[in-house]
Motif scaffolding. Structure first.
Motif, PDB file in Angstrom:
ATOM      1  N   ALA A  95       0.830  -1.201   0.000  1.00  0.00           N
ATOM      2  CA  ALA A  95       0.000   0.000   0.000  1.00  0.00           C
ATOM      3  C   ALA A  95       0.868   1.255   0.000  1.00  0.00           C
ATOM      4  CB  ALA A  95      -0.909   0.010   1.220  1.00  0.00           C
ATOM      5  N   TYR A  96       0.466   2.226  -0.820  1.00  0.00           N
ATOM      6  CA  TYR A  96       1.088   3.550  -0.824  1.00  0.00           C
ATOM      7  C   TYR A  96      -0.029   4.567  -0.637  1.00  0.00           C
ATOM      8  CZ  TYR A  96       5.263   1.222  -2.498  1.00  0.00           C
ATOM      9  OH  TYR A  96       6.347   0.399  -2.603  1.00  0.00           O
ATOM     10  N   LEU A  97       0.068   5.374   0.409  1.00  0.00           N
ATOM     11  CA  LEU A  97      -0.980   6.319   0.742  1.00  0.00           C
ATOM     12  C   LEU A  97      -0.852   7.642   0.000  1.00  0.00           C
ATOM     13  CD1 LEU A  97      -1.183   5.687   4.599  1.00  0.00           C
ATOM     14  CD2 LEU A  97      -2.495   4.613   2.762  1.00  0.00           C
ATOM     15  N   SER A  98       0.293   7.873  -0.644  1.00  0.00           N
ATOM     16  CA  SER A  98       0.506   9.112  -1.389  1.00  0.00           C
ATOM     17  C   SER A  98       1.031   8.788  -2.786  1.00  0.00           C
ATOM     18  CB  SER A  98       1.500  10.010  -0.650  1.00  0.00           C
ATOM     19  OG  SER A  98       2.774   9.417  -0.630  1.00  0.00           O
ATOM     20  N   PRO A  99       0.928   9.754  -3.702  1.00  0.00           N
ATOM     21  CA  PRO A  99       1.396   9.497  -5.069  1.00  0.00           C
ATOM     22  C   PRO A  99       2.912   9.402  -5.197  1.00  0.00           C
ATOM     23  CG  PRO A  99       0.516  11.726  -4.889  1.00  0.00           C
ATOM     24  CD  PRO A  99       0.266  11.050  -3.577  1.00  0.00           C
ATOM     25  N   GLY A 100       3.640   9.831  -4.184  1.00  0.00           N
ATOM     26  CA  GLY A 100       5.096   9.748  -4.231  1.00  0.00           C
ATOM     27  C   GLY A 100       5.702  10.164  -2.908  1.00  0.00           C
ATOM     28  N   PRO A 101       6.994   9.882  -2.721  1.00  0.00           N
ATOM     29  CA  PRO A 101       7.673  10.263  -1.481  1.00  0.00           C
ATOM     30  C   PRO A 101       7.613  11.779  -1.263  1.00  0.00           C
ATOM     31  CG  PRO A 101       9.048   8.797  -2.783  1.00  0.00           C
ATOM     32  CD  PRO A 101       7.874   9.177  -3.633  1.00  0.00           C
ATOM     33  N   GLY A 102       7.284  12.183  -0.054  1.00  0.00           N
ATOM     34  CA  GLY A 102       7.240  13.605   0.276  1.00  0.00           C
ATOM     35  C   GLY A 102       5.982  14.316  -0.181  1.00  0.00           C
ATOM     36  N   LYS A 103       5.062  13.608  -0.808  1.00  0.00           N
ATOM     37  CA  LYS A 103       3.822  14.228  -1.281  1.00  0.00           C
ATOM     38  C   LYS A 103       2.697  13.934  -0.287  1.00  0.00           C
ATOM     39  CE  LYS A 103       5.102  14.329  -6.056  1.00  0.00           C
ATOM     40  NZ  LYS A 103       4.692  14.196  -7.421  1.00  0.00           N
ATOM     41  N   ASP A 104       1.642  14.761  -0.325  1.00  0.00           N
ATOM     42  CA  ASP A 104       0.497  14.573   0.571  1.00  0.00           C
ATOM     43  C   ASP A 104      -0.232  13.286   0.245  1.00  0.00           C
ATOM     44  OD1 ASP A 104       1.028  16.987   1.818  1.00  0.00           O
ATOM     45  OD2 ASP A 104      -0.360  18.121   0.549  1.00  0.00           O
ATOM     46  N   ASN A 105      -0.849  12.683   1.285  1.00  0.00           N
ATOM     47  CA  ASN A 105      -1.640  11.472   1.093  1.00  0.00           C
ATOM     48  C   ASN A 105      -2.851  11.759   0.210  1.00  0.00           C
ATOM     49  OD1 ASN A 105       0.133  10.208   2.795  1.00  0.00           O
ATOM     50  ND2 ASN A 105      -1.299   9.960   4.479  1.00  0.00           N
ATOM     51  N   LYS A 115     -17.154   9.151  -5.598  1.00  0.00           N
ATOM     52  CA  LYS A 115     -17.044   7.818  -6.182  1.00  0.00           C
ATOM     53  C   LYS A 115     -15.996   7.852  -7.294  1.00  0.00           C
ATOM     54  CE  LYS A 115     -19.550   4.123  -8.406  1.00  0.00           C
ATOM     55  NZ  LYS A 115     -20.838   3.609  -8.852  1.00  0.00           N
ATOM     56  N   GLY A 116     -15.061   6.896  -7.243  1.00  0.00           N
ATOM     57  CA  GLY A 116     -14.009   6.806  -8.251  1.00  0.00           C
ATOM     58  C   GLY A 116     -12.734   7.542  -7.887  1.00  0.00           C
ATOM     59  N   GLN A 117     -12.769   8.393  -6.858  1.00  0.00           N
ATOM     60  CA  GLN A 117     -11.574   9.122  -6.432  1.00  0.00           C
ATOM     61  C   GLN A 117     -10.553   8.133  -5.857  1.00  0.00           C
ATOM     62  OE1 GLN A 117     -12.380  12.398  -3.781  1.00  0.00           O
ATOM     63  NE2 GLN A 117     -10.286  12.432  -3.012  1.00  0.00           N
ATOM     64  N   THR A 118      -9.285   8.341  -6.146  1.00  0.00           N
ATOM     65  CA  THR A 118      -8.232   7.449  -5.669  1.00  0.00           C
ATOM     66  C   THR A 118      -8.058   7.567  -4.157  1.00  0.00           C
ATOM     67  OG1 THR A 118      -7.072   7.620  -7.779  1.00  0.00           O
ATOM     68  CG2 THR A 118      -5.793   6.832  -5.903  1.00  0.00           C
ATOM     69  N   LEU A 119      -8.145   6.416  -3.474  1.00  0.00           N
ATOM     70  CA  LEU A 119      -7.941   6.366  -2.027  1.00  0.00           C
ATOM     71  C   LEU A 119      -6.480   6.100  -1.692  1.00  0.00           C
ATOM     72  CD1 LEU A 119     -11.033   4.181  -1.065  1.00  0.00           C
ATOM     73  CD2 LEU A 119     -10.813   6.666  -0.921  1.00  0.00           C
ATOM     74  N   MET A 120      -5.844   5.228  -2.493  1.00  0.00           N
ATOM     75  CA  MET A 120      -4.448   4.850  -2.309  1.00  0.00           C
ATOM     76  C   MET A 120      -4.010   4.061  -3.529  1.00  0.00           C
ATOM     77  SD  MET A 120      -4.748   1.825   0.551  1.00  0.00           S
ATOM     78  CE  MET A 120      -5.604   2.919   1.660  1.00  0.00           C
ATOM     79  N   ILE A 121      -2.754   3.685  -3.552  1.00  0.00           N
ATOM     80  CA  ILE A 121      -2.208   2.852  -4.625  1.00  0.00           C
ATOM     81  C   ILE A 121      -1.726   1.554  -3.995  1.00  0.00           C
ATOM     82  CG2 ILE A 121      -0.308   2.606  -6.276  1.00  0.00           C
ATOM     83  CD1 ILE A 121      -0.409   5.638  -6.665  1.00  0.00           C
ATOM     84  N   ASN A 129      -1.558   0.038  -8.899  1.00  0.00           N
ATOM     85  CA  ASN A 129      -3.006  -0.064  -9.069  1.00  0.00           C
ATOM     86  C   ASN A 129      -3.695   0.960  -8.179  1.00  0.00           C
ATOM     87  OD1 ASN A 129      -3.209  -2.786 -10.611  1.00  0.00           O
ATOM     88  ND2 ASN A 129      -1.804  -3.193  -8.923  1.00  0.00           N
ATOM     89  N   GLU A 130      -4.402   1.910  -8.794  1.00  0.00           N
ATOM     90  CA  GLU A 130      -5.149   2.897  -8.024  1.00  0.00           C
ATOM     91  C   GLU A 130      -6.389   2.231  -7.447  1.00  0.00           C
ATOM     92  OE1 GLU A 130      -5.964   6.307 -10.428  1.00  0.00           O
ATOM     93  OE2 GLU A 130      -3.866   6.898 -10.510  1.00  0.00           O
ATOM     94  N   ILE A 131      -6.665   2.479  -6.188  1.00  0.00           N
ATOM     95  CA  ILE A 131      -7.853   1.935  -5.524  1.00  0.00           C
ATOM     96  C   ILE A 131      -8.873   3.063  -5.434  1.00  0.00           C
ATOM     97  CG2 ILE A 131      -8.762   0.804  -3.466  1.00  0.00           C
ATOM     98  CD1 ILE A 131      -6.626  -0.811  -5.103  1.00  0.00           C
ATOM     99  N   PRO A 132      -9.995   2.932  -6.184  1.00  0.00           N
ATOM    100  CA  PRO A 132     -10.991   4.004  -6.202  1.00  0.00           C
ATOM    101  C   PRO A 132     -12.004   3.886  -5.061  1.00  0.00           C
ATOM    102  CG  PRO A 132     -11.603   2.301  -7.757  1.00  0.00           C
ATOM    103  CD  PRO A 132     -10.284   1.897  -7.156  1.00  0.00           C
ATOM    104  N   ALA A 133     -12.593   5.007  -4.686  1.00  0.00           N
ATOM    105  CA  ALA A 133     -13.672   5.005  -3.697  1.00  0.00           C
ATOM    106  C   ALA A 133     -14.897   4.361  -4.341  1.00  0.00           C
ATOM    107  CB  ALA A 133     -13.985   6.431  -3.267  1.00  0.00           C
ATOM    108  N   PRO A 134     -15.549   3.413  -3.657  1.00  0.00           N
ATOM    109  CA  PRO A 134     -16.706   2.738  -4.229  1.00  0.00           C
ATOM    110  C   PRO A 134     -17.958   3.611  -4.256  1.00  0.00           C
ATOM    111  CG  PRO A 134     -16.302   1.927  -2.013  1.00  0.00           C
ATOM    112  CD  PRO A 134     -15.180   2.858  -2.357  1.00  0.00           C
ATOM    113  N   LYS A 135     -17.966   4.704  -3.454  1.00  0.00           N
ATOM    114  CA  LYS A 135     -19.124   5.596  -3.400  1.00  0.00           C
ATOM    115  C   LYS A 135     -18.684   6.941  -2.831  1.00  0.00           C
ATOM    116  CE  LYS A 135     -20.563   4.269   1.250  1.00  0.00           C
ATOM    117  NZ  LYS A 135     -21.651   3.832   2.089  1.00  0.00           N
ATOM    118  N   ASP A 136     -19.564   7.928  -2.902  1.00  0.00           N
ATOM    119  CA  ASP A 136     -19.308   9.215  -2.263  1.00  0.00           C
ATOM    120  C   ASP A 136     -19.358   9.021  -0.753  1.00  0.00           C
ATOM    121  OD1 ASP A 136     -19.373  10.186  -4.830  1.00  0.00           O
ATOM    122  OD2 ASP A 136     -21.199  11.367  -4.582  1.00  0.00           O
ATOM    123  N   GLY A 137     -18.565   9.776  -0.010  1.00  0.00           N
ATOM    124  CA  GLY A 137     -18.621   9.667   1.438  1.00  0.00           C
ATOM    125  C   GLY A 137     -17.477  10.379   2.126  1.00  0.00           C
TER     126      GLY A 137
END
Length: 160
Positions: A95-105, A115-121, A129-137
């Motif tokens: 799991a990677y919580l941010s798009p790169g080292p030193g970047k915001d989660n 819905k569809g927004q990237t939660l983590m990689i 593999n980007e993990i998308p949000a299954p719904k708004d929330g």
């Protein structure tokens, strides 16, 4: 597979952040694990019907291990009290919580997501593999840490 190949694989595994590794080739299988299981080897009794390998017996946990197990149970109970739908890992990887080292989660507790927004990689076999949000929330809990090795079905976040 010769002994030098096995030693090379062991060396690479020890230097990696992987917790478990299995390798199969031509009907031979090799598995490594860094998971902690205390085993007392017992000698094999020749002539018995048991397999010709070392038999292990699990050791009773020490007091410090019992205390940590108790705290894990308390944490599990606290996690159940947190509201929201559990988003699980669709694959095994890192799991990677941010798009790169030193970047915001990508998200944090309290973040509103669509819905569809990237939660983590999750990195699996050098593929991000980007993990998308299954719904708004709203993210109520993040259940993994950065660079944590995940199993299939592991809880990632809670989404309310």
């Amino acid at each position: 597979m010769d002994i030098q190949e096995i030693k090379d694989l062991m060396r690479q595994f020890d230097q990696s952040e992987l917790r478990e590794f299995s390798y199969k080739v031509n009907g031979e299988e090799l598995s490594f694990s860094k998971n902690e299981l205390k085993v007392i080897p017992q000698p094999v009794i020749n002539g018995s019907n048991e397999s010709q390998s070392v038999i292990g017996q699990q050791v009773e946990p020490t007091q410090s291990e019992v205390s940590s197990e108790d705290s894990i149970q308390v944490n599990d109970e606290a996690a159940q009290a947190v509201e929201g739908e559990l988003v699980e890992s669709p694959l095994v990887g890192v799991a990677y919580l941010s798009p790169g080292p030193g970047k915001d989660n990508f998200v944090s507790v309290g973040s509103q997501v669509k819905k569809g927004q990237t939660l983590m990689i999750i990195e699996a076999m050098k593929v991000m593999n980007e993990i998308p949000a299954p719904k708004d929330g709203i993210i109520t809990e993040i259940l993994v840490s950065n660079e944590e090795v995940l199993e299939f079905g592991s809880g990632l976040v809670r989404l309310k």
